[in-house]
Structure formats: structure tokens, C-alpha cells
Design an enzyme around this catalytic site. Structure first.
Site, PDB file in Angstrom:
ATOM      1  N   ASN A  11       3.765  49.583  77.687  1.00  0.00           N
ATOM      2  CA  ASN A  11       4.262  48.452  78.475  1.00  0.00           C
ATOM      3  C   ASN A  11       4.489  48.976  79.893  1.00  0.00           C
ATOM      4  O   ASN A  11       5.430  49.715  80.136  1.00  0.00           O
ATOM      5  CB  ASN A  11       5.569  47.938  77.846  1.00  0.00           C
ATOM      6  N   TRP A  12       3.587  48.575  80.784  1.00  0.00           N
ATOM      7  CA  TRP A  12       3.661  49.123  82.153  1.00  0.00           C
ATOM      8  C   TRP A  12       4.732  48.452  82.999  1.00  0.00           C
ATOM      9  O   TRP A  12       5.021  48.892  84.096  1.00  0.00           O
ATOM     10  CB  TRP A  12       2.278  49.017  82.820  1.00  0.00           C
ATOM     11  N   LYS A  13       5.264  47.328  82.524  1.00  0.00           N
ATOM     12  CA  LYS A  13       6.304  46.599  83.265  1.00  0.00           C
ATOM     13  C   LYS A  13       5.805  46.307  84.691  1.00  0.00           C
ATOM     14  O   LYS A  13       4.620  46.054  84.867  1.00  0.00           O
ATOM     15  CB  LYS A  13       7.613  47.404  83.259  1.00  0.00           C
ATOM     16  N   HIS A  98      10.986  40.337  75.688  1.00  0.00           N
ATOM     17  CA  HIS A  98      11.472  41.670  76.064  1.00  0.00           C
ATOM     18  C   HIS A  98      12.885  41.505  76.639  1.00  0.00           C
ATOM     19  O   HIS A  98      13.170  40.530  77.324  1.00  0.00           O
ATOM     20  CB  HIS A  98      10.536  42.300  77.098  1.00  0.00           C
ATOM     21  N   GLU A 100      14.257  42.769  79.067  1.00  0.00           N
ATOM     22  CA  GLU A 100      14.286  42.628  80.530  1.00  0.00           C
ATOM     23  C   GLU A 100      13.997  41.183  80.947  1.00  0.00           C
ATOM     24  O   GLU A 100      14.357  40.777  82.044  1.00  0.00           O
ATOM     25  CB  GLU A 100      13.299  43.631  81.160  1.00  0.00           C
ATOM     26  N   GLU A 168      13.830  46.953  69.760  1.00  0.00           N
ATOM     27  CA  GLU A 168      14.143  47.754  70.941  1.00  0.00           C
ATOM     28  C   GLU A 168      15.634  47.623  71.263  1.00  0.00           C
ATOM     29  O   GLU A 168      16.046  46.643  71.913  1.00  0.00           O
ATOM     30  CB  GLU A 168      13.345  47.266  72.153  1.00  0.00           C
ATOM     31  N   GLY A 174      14.715  53.032  78.532  1.00  0.00           N
ATOM     32  CA  GLY A 174      14.737  53.722  79.827  1.00  0.00           C
ATOM     33  C   GLY A 174      15.923  54.646  80.022  1.00  0.00           C
ATOM     34  O   GLY A 174      16.171  55.125  81.129  1.00  0.00           O
ATOM     35  N   SER A 213      12.777  54.534  74.924  1.00  0.00           N
ATOM     36  CA  SER A 213      12.730  55.967  75.251  1.00  0.00           C
ATOM     37  C   SER A 213      11.834  56.773  74.304  1.00  0.00           C
ATOM     38  O   SER A 213      12.166  57.923  73.985  1.00  0.00           O
ATOM     39  CB  SER A 213      14.146  56.560  75.279  1.00  0.00           C
TER      40      SER A 213
HETATM   41  P1  PGA Z   1      11.023  52.924  77.694  1.00  0.00           P
HETATM   42  O1  PGA Z   1      10.743  51.339  77.669  1.00  0.00           O
HETATM   43  O2  PGA Z   1      10.023  53.562  76.779  1.00  0.00           O
HETATM   44  O3  PGA Z   1      10.813  53.310  79.134  1.00  0.00           O
HETATM   45  O4  PGA Z   1      12.415  53.115  77.231  1.00  0.00           O
HETATM   46  C1  PGA Z   1      10.446  50.670  76.456  1.00  0.00           C
HETATM   47  C2  PGA Z   1      10.311  49.202  76.690  1.00  0.00           C
HETATM   48  O5  PGA Z   1      11.066  48.635  77.482  1.00  0.00           O
HETATM   49  O6  PGA Z   1       9.433  48.544  76.103  1.00  0.00           O
END
Ligand code: PGA
Length: 253
Positions: A11-13, A98, A100, A168, A174, A213
Site C-alpha cells: 500500500n503505497w499510500k 483503511h 487512514e 490492521e 507506521g 509495521s
Molecule cells: P505500515 O502500513 O506497514 O507502514 O505500518 C500498513 C498500512 O497502513 O496498510
């Protein structure tokens, strides 16, 4: 073995411009060395990169997805992206819900469900994310929160082959923190049970991922748990070497 094919998702966000397309090529090349057939590897990209990525990766087997989509197929929604647009740009998958988006864009379970439905209408496979906050975990409410998110974010009568669920924990994204493996297994077991009770044996087809992470070292540990069908990787998916190292863990199954 579960019979479910391992799925490793990047997931490149909100990262990546045209210069980053070479990382995708490096991932595709790295996967091909081994035939790339034992796992599904997928990168969910910013919508701006999808068309060019799909041109570049044609025939490589590396799958592409979007990171979010609108609830409607088209219309007066300035700045939004529909599932049809993602599909047209080369996506086969899309992430919905997600954390976010749930937190940063105030998305409710009902919105996540409507987005997933929009994606299914167009033939995409949907990765629905669920996860608890640190406070919810400390209050002992993790399983309740996850079960409620699942129940309300996924409609009945789903073709479960087109559904993936990513657990998640929000506090693990992160941050470099990964829950105890037993805690991940507990959530995955609870998710699988609720899938069976809702979808009968079809619940067996849903792939359950862990995200938060994930690095090559944690992927090795996660692999030991048959209930984890793969991983959703943020930061470590931006570098081909890291993402490939995680894919390698699953390819050696
Ligand atoms: P991360 O993100 O691996 O940087 O913790 C995972 C995600 O948000 O899908």
C-alpha cells in the site's frame, strides 16, 4: 495448509510519482525469477500512477489496486475516483476502510460497505480493513470492535472469492509496533468464525491478512500462523528489496 493462496499487498499510500515506477518494475522482475506463481503479489497505488504502472507491468503477474474508491459509479463528486475509473486504469483490487480513511476522512462502516459494493459492481476484488485503537485494545474491546466493523462494513450475499479482510491494529500502523502473535491469531480466529457464521463454507474463501509495521522479519513470524493468509504492507512496500524479501517469505511456503 488452508488452500487459500497467500496474498502479499503493498500500500503505497500518498507516495510515488513517475520516478517511482522503476521500483514497481524491480518488484515485477524479482517476482518473475521464481515464476511468481506461489503467491499473489499486489501493489495498491495512488490513482495517478495506475495507468502507467499497468502499461509497464503488462504480462508480469504483479497485480495492481487502488487505495480507495467512491460509493457512486460516476457523478458530480469533485476530486473523487470511482471504482470504474480504477478498473479502467488497470486495477483489479481496491482497499476500502483503511484506518487512514476511516479517521482522516470520517468514513463510517456504512460508507465502507457502500464503497465495497461499488467496487464489486464493477468487478474489483475488495480489501476491507478493520482494526482497533490502542485505547480499545487496552479496554479489552478489540474483538467487539473488529466484529462490529466486519458486520457493518460487509454486506450479505457477497461473492467471497472477491473479498479480502485485512486486520490492521491502528496503533501498529507506521509505528514499528507489532501485536503479540497470539493476539493476531485471536483476532483472525474470531474473524474466520464470524465469516463462517455469515457465509457458511463460502467464508473459507476469504483471505485474512495482517497489516501494521510488517517487515521481512515479522513476516517470517507471521508465516507460522496458518490463520494469516498474507500481509498488507505500507512503508516496506515502497522499496523493492524490502517488499520482495517479504514476498520471498511467503513464496518459500
Ligand atoms: P505500515 O502500513 O506497514 O507502514 O505500518 C500498513 C498500512 O497502513 O496498510
Amino acid at each position: 495448509m488452508t488452500g487459500r493462496r497467500p496474498l502479499v499487498v503493498g500500500n503505497w499510500k500518498m507516495n510515488g510519482t513517475s520516478g517511482s515506477l522503476s521500483e514497481l518494475s524491480a518488484i515485477a522482475i524479482g517476482l518473475k525469477c521464481d515464476g511468481g506463481q506461489r503467491i499473489d503479489a499486489l501493489i495498491c497505488l495512488p490513482a495517478t500512477l495506475l495507468s502507467r504502472a499497468s502499461e509497464k507491468l503488462k504480462g508480469t503477474g504483479l497485480l495492481l489496486g487502488g487505495e480507495d474508491c467512491h460509493t457512486e459509479d460516476s457523478g458530480a463528486y469533485t476530486g473523487d475516483i470511482s471504482a470504474a475509473m480504477l478498473k479502467d486504469a488497470g486495477a483489479d483490487y481496491v482497499i476500502t476502510g483503511h484506518s487512514e480513511r476511516r479517521i482522516g476522512h470520517c468514513e463510517t462502516d456504512e460508507m465502507v460497505r457502500a464503497k465495497a459494493n461499488a467496487a464489486w459492481r464493477i468487478g474489483l476484488t475488495v480489501i476491507i480493513c478493520v482494526g482497533e485503537t490502542l485505547q480499545q485494545r487496552e479496554d479489552g474491546r478489540t474483538l467487539d470492535v473488529i466484529s462490529r466493523q466486519c458486520l457493518h462494513s460487509i454486506q450479505d450475499n457477497v461473492d467471497t472469492t472477491h473479498l479480502v479482510i485485512a486486520y490492521e491494529p491502528i496503533w501498529a500502523i507506521g509505528t514499528g509496533k507489532v501485536p503479540a502473535m497470539d493476539d493476531i491469531a485471536e483476532v483472525h480466529t474470531c474473524l474466520r468464525k464470524s465469516l463462517y457464521s455469515r457465509f457458511g463454507m463460502q467464508g473459507d474463501k476469504v483471505r485474512l491478512l495482517y497489516g501494521g509495521s510488517v517487515k521481512p522479519a515479522s513476516a517470517i513470524t507471521l508465516l507460522k500462523f496458518a490463520c494469516v493468509d498474507g500481509v498488507l504492507v505500507g512503508g516496506a512496500s515502497l522499496k523493492a528489496t524490502d517488499f520482495l524479501a517479504i514476498c520471498d517469505v511467503y513464496r518459500e511456503l
